[in-house]
Design a protein around this motif. Structure first.
Motif, mmCIF file in Angstrom:
data_model
loop_
_atom_site.group_PDB
_atom_site.id
_atom_site.type_symbol
_atom_site.label_atom_id
_atom_site.label_comp_id
_atom_site.label_asym_id
_atom_site.label_seq_id
_atom_site.Cartn_x
_atom_site.Cartn_y
_atom_site.Cartn_z
ATOM 1 N N SER A 1 13.355 15.259 68.338
ATOM 2 C CA SER A 1 13.378 16.923 68.102
ATOM 3 C C SER A 1 12.487 17.391 69.280
ATOM 4 O O SER A 1 11.928 16.781 70.025
ATOM 5 C CB SER A 1 12.451 17.049 66.809
ATOM 6 N N ARG A 2 13.295 18.399 69.842
ATOM 7 C CA ARG A 2 12.578 19.384 70.916
ATOM 8 C C ARG A 2 11.725 20.563 70.648
ATOM 9 O O ARG A 2 11.300 21.135 71.143
ATOM 10 C CB ARG A 2 13.704 19.835 71.690
ATOM 11 N N THR A 3 11.768 20.425 69.034
ATOM 12 C CA THR A 3 10.685 21.498 68.728
ATOM 13 C C THR A 3 9.868 20.825 68.057
ATOM 14 O O THR A 3 9.654 19.910 67.265
ATOM 15 C CB THR A 3 11.436 22.332 67.187
ATOM 16 N N PHE B 1 5.545 21.936 66.264
ATOM 17 C CA PHE B 1 5.132 22.990 65.941
ATOM 18 C C PHE B 1 3.368 22.669 65.947
ATOM 19 O O PHE B 1 3.013 21.835 65.955
ATOM 20 C CB PHE B 1 5.270 23.008 64.331
ATOM 21 N N ASP C 1 6.152 17.498 64.434
ATOM 22 C CA ASP C 1 7.810 17.715 64.194
ATOM 23 C C ASP C 1 7.710 18.424 62.916
ATOM 24 O O ASP C 1 9.090 19.040 62.541
ATOM 25 C CB ASP C 1 8.445 16.614 64.734
ATOM 26 N N ARG D 1 6.000 27.746 66.974
ATOM 27 C CA ARG D 1 7.114 26.882 67.399
ATOM 28 C C ARG D 1 7.059 26.611 68.665
ATOM 29 O O ARG D 1 7.065 27.761 69.562
ATOM 30 C CB ARG D 1 8.351 27.628 66.798
ATOM 31 N N GLU E 1 9.142 25.065 72.111
ATOM 32 C CA GLU E 1 10.268 24.069 72.637
ATOM 33 C C GLU E 1 9.923 23.369 73.582
ATOM 34 O O GLU E 1 9.272 23.910 74.728
ATOM 35 C CB GLU E 1 11.490 25.029 73.071
ATOM 36 N N GLU F 1 10.562 35.296 63.292
ATOM 37 C CA GLU F 1 9.808 34.900 64.150
ATOM 38 C C GLU F 1 9.463 36.275 65.063
ATOM 39 O O GLU F 1 8.327 36.448 65.256
ATOM 40 C CB GLU F 1 10.282 33.861 65.201
ATOM 41 N N ARG G 1 12.211 27.133 57.689
ATOM 42 C CA ARG G 1 12.034 25.780 58.605
ATOM 43 C C ARG G 1 12.191 24.456 57.807
ATOM 44 O O ARG G 1 12.837 23.648 58.268
ATOM 45 C CB ARG G 1 10.742 25.920 59.311
#
Length: 154
Positions: A27-29, A31, A43, A51, A53, A124, A146
């Motif tokens: 995951s590139r996201t 938290f 993640d 959030r 990135e 957001e 989410r």
């Protein structure tokens, strides 16, 4: 016709990756959460999360020589393919990657993922402008979105 071409191009991009070793998708996201006064990065979405990135590293450089694993080489190949077919698809590399990852999802799941993309972006923006009680409501709704996004594997 354009949608058909996009699906074929995405499938072509998948064929090279099919032979690669299968690892869980990263995951590139990430938290950023606060729990008991401590900052935690995860993640998994959490209440009132920020959030982030992230951009993972793309190889190791030692003594002037760059070493790239198969996963990085495949990612670079997919980015090059996305740029090559951009005039046909109209998608940049990021949009192409999202479409590539979602191609095997059921059509109703893809539609819900697209709806969640827009809904989370809106939430957001509302979160940045909200305060007090409204902020808590927006954050609660955003957490629900989410979690659904992750559950659907969007």
């Amino acid at each position: 016709m354009r949608t058909y071409c996009v699906v074929i191009l995405i499938a072509a991009g998948l064929s090279g990756a099919a032979n690669a070793q299968r690892l869980p998708a990263t995951s590139r996201t990430v938290f950023k959460c606060e729990a008991a006064g401590k900052v935690v990065y995860s993640d998994e979405p959490c209440p009132a999360a920020k959030r982030l990135e992230i951009e993972p590293t793309r190889g190791l450089t030692t003594t002037g020589k760059e070493g790239k694993g198969a996963d990085v080489r495949h990612e670079i190949h997919r980015e090059q393919l996305a740029e090559a077919v951009r005039p046909i698809t109209g998608m940049n590399a990021t949009q192409y990657e999202v479409a590539r990852k979602r191609v095997y999802l059921a059509p109703e799941v893809r539609r819900e993922c697209a709806r969640l993309d827009a809904s989370m972006a809106s939430s957001e923006a509302r979160e940045r402008a909200a305060n007090g009680r409204e902020l808590a409501e927006v954050q609660s709704d955003l957490l629900r979105q989410r979690n659904r996004f992750k559950e659907l594997k969007c």
